[in-house]
Write a protein that holds these residues in place. Structure first.
Motif, mmCIF file in Angstrom:
data_model
loop_
_atom_site.group_PDB
_atom_site.id
_atom_site.type_symbol
_atom_site.label_atom_id
_atom_site.label_comp_id
_atom_site.label_asym_id
_atom_site.label_seq_id
_atom_site.Cartn_x
_atom_site.Cartn_y
_atom_site.Cartn_z
ATOM 1 N N TYR A 19 -4.484 -2.311 -5.387
ATOM 2 C CA TYR A 19 -4.273 -0.870 -5.451
ATOM 3 C C TYR A 19 -5.585 -0.122 -5.246
ATOM 4 N N TYR A 20 -6.643 -0.607 -5.905
ATOM 5 C CA TYR A 20 -7.958 0.032 -5.736
ATOM 6 C C TYR A 20 -8.414 -0.039 -4.282
ATOM 7 N N SER A 21 -8.148 -1.147 -3.636
ATOM 8 C CA SER A 21 -8.502 -1.284 -2.222
ATOM 9 C C SER A 21 -7.727 -0.276 -1.372
ATOM 10 N N TYR A 22 -6.469 -0.090 -1.720
ATOM 11 C CA TYR A 22 -5.624 0.865 -0.992
ATOM 12 C C TYR A 22 -6.179 2.285 -1.109
ATOM 13 N N ILE A 23 -6.498 2.726 -2.319
ATOM 14 C CA ILE A 23 -6.929 4.118 -2.475
ATOM 15 C C ILE A 23 -8.342 4.335 -1.926
ATOM 16 N N SER A 24 -9.168 3.275 -1.928
ATOM 17 C CA SER A 24 -10.538 3.438 -1.434
ATOM 18 C C SER A 24 -10.584 3.582 0.083
ATOM 19 N N THR A 25 -9.578 3.091 0.764
ATOM 20 C CA THR A 25 -9.547 3.174 2.236
ATOM 21 C C THR A 25 -8.464 4.127 2.736
ATOM 22 N N PHE A 26 -7.885 4.898 1.842
ATOM 23 C CA PHE A 26 -6.733 5.724 2.211
ATOM 24 C C PHE A 26 -7.068 6.724 3.314
ATOM 25 N N THR A 27 -8.179 7.438 3.195
ATOM 26 C CA THR A 27 -8.490 8.479 4.184
ATOM 27 C C THR A 27 -8.828 7.885 5.549
ATOM 28 N N GLN A 28 -9.334 6.642 5.557
ATOM 29 C CA GLN A 28 -9.576 5.986 6.845
ATOM 30 C C GLN A 28 -8.253 5.554 7.485
ATOM 31 N N GLU A 29 -7.347 5.052 6.657
ATOM 32 C CA GLU A 29 -6.040 4.591 7.142
ATOM 33 C C GLU A 29 -5.138 5.760 7.544
ATOM 34 N N TYR A 30 -5.249 6.862 6.791
ATOM 35 C CA TYR A 30 -4.385 8.013 7.036
ATOM 36 C C TYR A 30 -5.224 9.290 7.102
ATOM 37 N N PRO A 31 -5.897 9.535 8.232
ATOM 38 C CA PRO A 31 -6.692 10.764 8.352
ATOM 39 C C PRO A 31 -5.846 12.031 8.268
ATOM 40 N N LYS A 32 -4.567 11.909 8.663
ATOM 41 C CA LYS A 32 -3.619 13.012 8.520
ATOM 42 C C LYS A 32 -2.348 12.455 7.903
ATOM 43 N N ILE A 33 -1.770 13.211 6.991
ATOM 44 C CA ILE A 33 -0.530 12.754 6.364
ATOM 45 C C ILE A 33 0.543 13.820 6.504
ATOM 46 N N SER A 34 1.787 13.347 6.524
ATOM 47 C CA SER A 34 2.933 14.247 6.602
ATOM 48 C C SER A 34 3.959 13.808 5.566
ATOM 49 N N VAL A 35 4.161 14.645 4.561
ATOM 50 C CA VAL A 35 5.123 14.333 3.509
ATOM 51 C C VAL A 35 5.920 15.588 3.166
ATOM 52 N N ASN A 36 7.060 15.364 2.556
ATOM 53 C CA ASN A 36 7.851 16.464 2.013
ATOM 54 C C ASN A 36 7.819 16.312 0.501
ATOM 55 N N ILE A 55 -8.515 22.432 -0.307
ATOM 56 C CA ILE A 55 -8.748 21.155 -0.967
ATOM 57 C C ILE A 55 -8.935 20.058 0.073
ATOM 58 N N GLN A 56 -9.528 18.957 -0.375
ATOM 59 C CA GLN A 56 -9.720 17.784 0.477
ATOM 60 C C GLN A 56 -9.107 16.578 -0.226
ATOM 61 N N GLY A 57 -8.083 15.988 0.412
ATOM 62 C CA GLY A 57 -7.395 14.876 -0.215
ATOM 63 C C GLY A 57 -8.243 13.623 -0.303
ATOM 64 N N ASP A 58 -8.183 12.971 -1.460
ATOM 65 C CA ASP A 58 -8.842 11.666 -1.631
ATOM 66 C C ASP A 58 -7.868 10.536 -1.308
ATOM 67 N N TYR A 59 -6.694 10.611 -1.898
ATOM 68 C CA TYR A 59 -5.677 9.596 -1.614
ATOM 69 C C TYR A 59 -4.319 10.075 -2.112
ATOM 70 N N MET A 60 -3.313 9.394 -1.611
ATOM 71 C CA MET A 60 -1.952 9.625 -2.072
ATOM 72 C C MET A 60 -1.288 8.256 -2.205
ATOM 73 N N SER A 61 -0.775 7.976 -3.373
ATOM 74 C CA SER A 61 -0.113 6.691 -3.609
ATOM 75 C C SER A 61 1.335 6.922 -4.011
ATOM 76 N N PHE A 62 2.147 5.882 -3.777
ATOM 77 C CA PHE A 62 3.588 5.986 -3.984
ATOM 78 C C PHE A 62 4.053 4.838 -4.877
ATOM 79 N N PHE A 63 5.071 5.137 -5.693
ATOM 80 C CA PHE A 63 5.490 4.170 -6.705
ATOM 81 C C PHE A 63 7.004 4.046 -6.790
ATOM 82 N N ILE A 64 7.430 2.830 -7.089
ATOM 83 C CA ILE A 64 8.795 2.546 -7.514
ATOM 84 C C ILE A 64 8.695 1.969 -8.916
ATOM 85 N N ASP A 65 9.486 2.487 -9.829
ATOM 86 C CA ASP A 65 9.429 2.031 -11.219
ATOM 87 C C ASP A 65 10.513 0.994 -11.505
ATOM 88 N N VAL A 66 10.135 -0.061 -12.263
ATOM 89 C CA VAL A 66 11.090 -1.073 -12.730
ATOM 90 C C VAL A 66 10.945 -1.205 -14.242
#
Length: 380
Positions: free
Chosen positions: A350-367, A264-275
């Protein structure tokens, strides 16, 4: 030590002071080194006596058989140790290990203050490299009635003669750099066997000569018992942590990727805190460590190295975004809980964040095990 370390780890996570766990691991490591040093001193010194006796008996047999015998310098090396192909003078080994033992014992005591600082002071804790951390932690817990038993334990430790000896020996060796440890053994004639820590003076106080094995075993027992007593009281007081209100473990994610022929090829990964309703429910600064305790009590977390976390109303998706939390100090810090500044934002950001995600984070490391969330994989 009968202290339940696994239970303590879980409670540190539950109370949102999981940064303490790194110091608990350091303490366990130092205790292992200390206990190992004590055991090595016991075994090597006992072996020294056995080897010398065996060599004496060997020489005496020659006297009986031949009427004469000679003692060579090589005979005096019968107590040498063979370690990884190296021949080591056991006297030097005993001196070295004695110094190491007292340093490890002192370190165990010092690390307890890092544990108290992180576990009970939380967001009001002192910097880990604060040179006055022992005094500052002592002063901070002194005025808190919840910590009166803990303060009594710390005061008792400070005033204990065995601890004073440990502290003085380590300080003396560190600053004066004088070898205090003497190892002597009679061979063939006499019975003068000694393994002594000589008298020394530190800060105007005279510490008399001591049998090394006796004081090491006493100090080893004392440190193990003291560590267990203090850790137990810290565990009891975890619910009374001074301040952990800024800390957040519950981070959710959304991962969107395209299905390829291979993988697979990642498009974006976003993170949330709920209130519940709005961002005013959060402090203006939050401290974030994604962490989950699984039903089997396994704990999963990771160092969060993403610049933004979006805040949304509970039960919504992207359409419910009402704010974001932005990294404050960057990632080149020793922060265990990353500090984020909370502010309002809208879906456009948010749209700006996901549209530039792969440029900002070419590699990601998450658990992924440390968060709940959703993964969407699509095909063209």
């Amino acid at each position: 030590m009968s202290f339940d370390v696994k239970k303590f780890q879980k409670e540190l996570a539950q109370q949102k002071v999981y940064d303490t766990w790194q110091y608990v691991n350091s303490l366990r490591e130092m205790l292992t080194y200390m206990n190992m040093s004590c055991e090595l001193l016991d075994k090597v010194y006992a072996q020294r006596a056995v080897k010398l006796k065996e060599k004496e008996q060997e020489i005496m047999r020659k006297v009986v058989e031949t009427g004469k015998a000679s003692v060579y310098e090589s005979d005096l090396h019968c107590t040498d140790l063979e370690i990884a192909g190296l021949t080591i003078d056991d006297g030097l080994f005993l001196q070295k290990t004695t110094m190491e033992f007292f340093h490890y014992a002192r370190m165990c005591s010092d690390i307890l203050f890092q544990i108290i600082n992180a576990a009970l002071l939380g967001d009001s804790s002192f910097q880990v490299d604060d040179r006055g951390i022992i005094k500052n932690v002592n002063d901070s817990i002194d005025g808190n009635p919840n910590f009166s038993t803990l303060k009594s334990l710390l005061d008792a430790n400070k005033n204990d003669d065995t601890f004073k000896y440990i502290q003085a020996f380590d300080n003396y060796i560190k600053h004066i750099k004088t070898v205090l440890v003497t190892v002597k053994s009679s061979f063939m004639l006499g019975n003068n066997n000694e393994f002594i820590i000589q008298e020394f003076i530190n800060s105007g106080i005279t510490y008399p000569a001591q049998d090394a094995i006796t004081i090491v075993e006493k100090a080893n027992k004392y440190i193990n018992e003291t560590v267990e007593a203090i850790l137990t009281e810290v565990q009891n007081q975890l619910p009374n942590c001074v301040d952990n209100s800024q800390r957040i473990h519950n981070i959710s994610f959304k991962f969107v990727a395209k299905q390829l022929e291979k993988g697979i090829q990642g498009d974006y990964m976003s993170f949330f805190i709920d209130v519940e309703n709005d961002i005013s429910e959060l402090p203006t600064e939050i401290k974030v460590l994604p962490l989950i305790i699984k039903p089997n009590d396994d704990i999963y977390s990771f160092d969060f190295k993403f610049k933004k976390i979006f805040i949304r109303k509970k039960g919504t998706d992207e359409d419910g975004i009402i704010g974001c939390a932005e990294i404050k100090n960057g990632f080149d810090t020793n922060e265990f809980y990353r500090i984020f500044t909370v502010r309002a934002c809208n879906i456009t950001e948010y749209y700006s964040y996901i549209s530039t995600f792969t440029q900002e984070y070419p590699k990601i490391s998450v658990n992924f095990a440390a968060m709940e969330g959703s993964t969407i994989i699509y095909q063209d």
